[in-house]
Design an enzyme around this catalytic site. Structure first.
Site, PDB file in Angstrom:
ATOM      1  N   LEU B   9       1.015  -1.045   0.033  1.00  0.00           N
ATOM      2  CA  LEU B   9      -0.434  -0.142   0.258  1.00  0.00           C
ATOM      3  C   LEU B   9       0.868   1.192   0.198  1.00  0.00           C
ATOM      4  O   LEU B   9       1.376   1.603   1.073  1.00  0.00           O
ATOM      5  CB  LEU B   9      -0.837   0.029   1.209  1.00  0.00           C
ATOM      6  CG  LEU B   9      -1.183  -1.338   1.306  1.00  0.00           C
ATOM      7  CD1 LEU B   9      -2.291  -0.753   2.954  1.00  0.00           C
ATOM      8  CD2 LEU B   9      -2.579  -1.801   0.409  1.00  0.00           C
ATOM      9  N   GLY B  10       1.154   2.371  -1.021  1.00  0.00           N
ATOM     10  CA  GLY B  10       1.708   3.216  -1.370  1.00  0.00           C
ATOM     11  C   GLY B  10       3.225   2.905  -2.270  1.00  0.00           C
ATOM     12  O   GLY B  10       3.909   2.114  -1.992  1.00  0.00           O
ATOM     13  N   ALA B  33      15.719 -16.826   3.516  1.00  0.00           N
ATOM     14  CA  ALA B  33      13.928 -16.597   4.245  1.00  0.00           C
ATOM     15  C   ALA B  33      14.000 -17.581   4.144  1.00  0.00           C
ATOM     16  O   ALA B  33      13.123 -19.103   4.350  1.00  0.00           O
ATOM     17  CB  ALA B  33      12.983 -15.722   3.751  1.00  0.00           C
ATOM     18  N   LYS B 105       4.639   4.743  11.587  1.00  0.00           N
ATOM     19  CA  LYS B 105       4.914   4.847  13.369  1.00  0.00           C
ATOM     20  C   LYS B 105       4.046   5.982  13.597  1.00  0.00           C
ATOM     21  O   LYS B 105       3.872   5.934  15.323  1.00  0.00           O
ATOM     22  CB  LYS B 105       6.540   6.244  13.933  1.00  0.00           C
ATOM     23  CG  LYS B 105       6.457   7.069  12.564  1.00  0.00           C
ATOM     24  CD  LYS B 105       7.363   7.265  11.566  1.00  0.00           C
ATOM     25  CE  LYS B 105       7.733   9.048  10.738  1.00  0.00           C
ATOM     26  NZ  LYS B 105       9.105   8.421  10.232  1.00  0.00           N
ATOM     27  N   VAL B 132      10.968   2.976  13.158  1.00  0.00           N
ATOM     28  CA  VAL B 132      11.823   3.251  14.090  1.00  0.00           C
ATOM     29  C   VAL B 132      12.949   3.680  13.531  1.00  0.00           C
ATOM     30  O   VAL B 132      13.628   2.592  13.253  1.00  0.00           O
ATOM     31  CB  VAL B 132      11.984   3.206  15.859  1.00  0.00           C
ATOM     32  CG1 VAL B 132      12.516   3.593  16.451  1.00  0.00           C
ATOM     33  CG2 VAL B 132      10.874   3.033  15.924  1.00  0.00           C
ATOM     34  N   GLY B 134      14.006   4.121  10.661  1.00  0.00           N
ATOM     35  CA  GLY B 134      15.305   3.491   9.450  1.00  0.00           C
ATOM     36  C   GLY B 134      15.449   2.035   9.196  1.00  0.00           C
ATOM     37  O   GLY B 134      14.719   1.360   9.651  1.00  0.00           O
ATOM     38  N   ILE B 136      18.096   1.240  10.551  1.00  0.00           N
ATOM     39  CA  ILE B 136      18.962   0.493  11.543  1.00  0.00           C
ATOM     40  C   ILE B 136      17.729  -0.717  13.181  1.00  0.00           C
ATOM     41  O   ILE B 136      16.444  -0.516  12.697  1.00  0.00           O
ATOM     42  CB  ILE B 136      19.135   1.468  13.405  1.00  0.00           C
ATOM     43  CG1 ILE B 136      19.988   2.182  12.482  1.00  0.00           C
ATOM     44  CG2 ILE B 136      19.855   0.660  14.299  1.00  0.00           C
ATOM     45  CD1 ILE B 136      19.980   3.663  13.458  1.00  0.00           C
ATOM     46  N   LYS B 205       7.890   7.641  17.853  1.00  0.00           N
ATOM     47  CA  LYS B 205       9.138   6.745  18.107  1.00  0.00           C
ATOM     48  C   LYS B 205       9.714   7.040  18.966  1.00  0.00           C
ATOM     49  O   LYS B 205       9.644   5.082  19.544  1.00  0.00           O
ATOM     50  CB  LYS B 205      10.237   7.088  17.209  1.00  0.00           C
ATOM     51  CG  LYS B 205      10.211   7.904  15.594  1.00  0.00           C
ATOM     52  CD  LYS B 205      11.179   7.835  14.608  1.00  0.00           C
ATOM     53  CE  LYS B 205      11.501   8.240  13.056  1.00  0.00           C
ATOM     54  NZ  LYS B 205      11.941   9.206  13.218  1.00  0.00           N
ATOM     55  N   GLY B 302      15.328   7.318   4.374  1.00  0.00           N
ATOM     56  CA  GLY B 302      16.313   7.529   3.301  1.00  0.00           C
ATOM     57  C   GLY B 302      14.677   6.204   2.562  1.00  0.00           C
ATOM     58  O   GLY B 302      14.720   5.776   3.136  1.00  0.00           O
TER      59      GLY B 302
END
Lengths: 435, 435
Positions: B9-10, B33, B105, B132, B134, B136, B205, B302
């Site tokens: 979505l988006g 995976a 968030k 939260v 990005g 990390i 966040k 980003g």
């Protein structure tokens, strides 16, 4: 739900730390894991001596095999160290269908391929977060947190003793031997410091990090290793003058023709975050193609910091007990059939910049001779720092920073320069990374 | 195995970033995976326009409900932003038994409790690593990597725009408004920068981080929020002179009588690692009782950095598809019945040190009056910096650093000092943390 029952091999610093953390934070841990974790058995060399943890309610034995074979023990936690005996016990636990958590980097680096293959075949988990960088969840970060990335390189300060020594040398202008002796008296360094100061411990950890980052088998014997015992306070201070810090880094890099796996002292620009990781702390910088640079920092050793990683693995194991083995996180990040067999590059084929320190006779034309030879080997110079010559002794010290060059070419150039009649001692060369 | 089929979505920056990362790293991701991940449907406001990603083979629609209801879609990835519509669509996906990955968030901070309760009842996962900091993997680090710890506190630079502005103000001695305008032109800051510069984004966040760190419900409305729009370049430069940097921090701390949840500009000693996190980068420092301090650093925003977190969540979801829901990682780190209802403290009850800047008439006795009032309120002073008075204007600037004090007492003291006839402007006060 009934608690998961575990047995611990080794009640030293980390073993006792694990017992303490499980006892103190038991409620929180059960609240996260959904089940409690209970230590029912433990093996220690001397079960009579006073310990820093409460072992009441734990069946103690001097024979680790008894813990492994204990029918009540569902998960074996190997914290005894050493490689051969530890490997045998871990394989025995796997064969008995028990899951394993270990902090043993040497064992994983040397025997991990065999251990994971056996564990995969038997459908059990072998978790080893505590094997690298103590309490920093770096295995989980790379293996799961960055699972969407192609990891391009990583560079880590992964030996606390070495970092403590280099930090003291810089902060206080002390000599290597002097700081090493202090580190030994503080208990940071072993009586035999070879593993720490010669980079072997860091190489064990780097082999593990590279494997999970790139999806390659463990290849400890292919890691190029150089320790910090040759670093002088002179080099530390010249580096500082030029805006750099010397850190002992483990570096793994993906190149088109293979992987670089190397552990060595490295000049890093002083404004970089990782250049400011001091004392016994560890940090790992990981570059992913999507996420860019990420850094993970924390205590790389210590009873409870390492126990933190052991317990996190235990919680993961508890959660995954009922999972279909095919859907668990693969030991080495990638499914066994997806591991790459891309080669590890020889050190001669690695490209880095270099810091060179030369002691020469103070004569006209010396610098011209040196730069001519470097030029002939395709080495260009970024900066030169010439110390005021010592007229009494007729000597000069020259520091050069080069642009990146193939290490093989640098080795040839150094041999040629050292053959010049004016050179007084072998050239000191330390690799540089911009990171 | 057949790939897992997802719907997005988006298709803005992060949506396209996710499509690109999944396409580029598809082989590696499947290798980790155990199954491929295939985007089969996506919703975007305008499906005609040129995009930075290849959407061939993806069913495009302007109606996100169509993607949610698409019977082929097993996992819904919500990257549209906003709160009300996003919440409705996420709940609709949950009700349809679909797993959800989101980077939203604001939605998690405001509606997370409801969303996770519904997801828990329905036995589906809602993953939100991208919400939260990005790329990390901070959610995973706290929730899983530090699962053995009682988290004592955390402090994070969790808004890149704010950190960029403060970094530029310090490095170049620029004014807030000036740097904000540049940040807007560079695309770091929104046309309406309120969420970033007034701390609301950071508060979203922080509410999430505090929840998973302490095992408490999401309580965005209890976060004390102060932005950076009142910070002057004067304060930045006085702080530097005293050995500090000003950073906009989100802080969550466990106290005996409750939790502190607060977002505000903070003076930090300049040698601390987190004080050196500059520009748009994010970092979170987490203190666990076993592990000690750990720090996580990387890009907080980003396209691909955020996509990195989205894909990591997708890999987790794929692995857990066949897991018994009771054994999955709980959404808020602790099992729903293990959440704590310990209160969030009022800001008046929070203890910190303070930086105070006072503009006064240049008269004898002024400093004595001020320090007397502070003393009466139990505030002791650690350092005073008095600027050379400006004789022309008859003014003096006084900077004071205090020891830790209850904020309520500080507020009363400030009111009393500001009532002195010699005070020329309201007192500037910025909290300090040693970290």
């Amino acid at each position: 739900m009934t608690p998961v029952k575990i047995g611990i091999l080794g009640l030293g610093t980390v073993g006792c730390g694990t017992v303490n953390v499980l006892a103190r934070n038991g409620t929180d841990i059960a609240g996260r894991a959904g089940r409690g974790i209970e230590v029912v058995a433990a093996a220690a060399r001397d079960i009579e001596r006073e310990r820093d943890c409460d072992t009441s309610g734990i069946r103690l034995t001097t024979d680790p095999g008894v813990v492994v074979d204990d029918p009540e023990v569902e998960v074996v936690v190997e914290l005894m160290g050493g490689t051969e005996t530890a490997r045998d016990l871990v394989l025995r636990a796997i064969d008995a269908g028990k899951h394993v958590v270990t902090a043993n980097k040497a064992m994983i680096a040397l025997y991990g391929n065999e251990i994971f293959e056996r564990a995969h075949a038997r459908g059990v988990m072998v978790a080893f977060e505590a094997a690298v960088a103590g309490g920093i969840p770096i295995i989980k970060a790379i293996r799961e947190g960055l699972a969407g990335n192609r990891i391009e390189w990583l560079a880590g300060i992964i030996n606390g003793t070495g970092n403590f020594i280099l930090t003291e040398m810089r902060d206080k202008g002390r000599d290597f031997e002097d700081v090493l002796a202090e580190a030994q008296s503080l208990g940071y360094a072993e009586a035999d410091p070879t593993f720490d100061v010669e980079g072997i411990d860091a190489a064990h950890k780097l082999a593990i990090l590279a494997s999970i980052a790139f999806g390659i088998p463990l290849q400890f014997d292919r890691v190029a290793v150089e320790g910090i015992s040759g670093i002088t306070r002179e080099d530390v201070s010249f580096a500082a003058e030029l805006g750099y810090r010397i850190k002992h880094l483990g570096i793994a890099r993906r190149m088109d023709n293979g992987y670089e796996l190397r552990v060595h002292p490295t000049l890093i620009p002083e404004r970089r975050l990782i250049a400011n990781v001091d004392g016994v702390m560890n940090a790992v910088l990981v570059q992913g193609d999507a996420v860019g640079p990420t850094l993970y920092y924390g205590a790389g050793a210590g009873a409870e910091a390492t126990a933190s990683a052991v317990v996190a693995d235990l919680v993961d194991v508890v959660r995954a007990l009922t999972t279909d083995p095919e859907n668990r996180v693969p030991h080495l990040a990638f499914q066994p059939d997806a591991l790459s067999d891309h080669p590890v590059l020889a050190m001669e084929d690695v490209h880095t910049s270099f810091y060179l320190r030369l002691r020469t006779q103070d004569r006209p034309g010396v610098l011209a001779d040196i730069t001519r030879i470097l030029g002939e080997h395709g080495i260009s110079i970024e900066a030169i720092l010439q110390r005021e010559p010592d007229p009494q002794r007729g000597e000069a010290t020259i520091i050069m920073l080069t642009h990146a060059v193939r290490e093989g070419a640098m080795n040839e150039a150094i041999t040629a320069v050292e053959a010049l009649p004016h050179l007084l001692t072998p050239i000191t060369r330390i690799r540089m990374e911009a990171l």
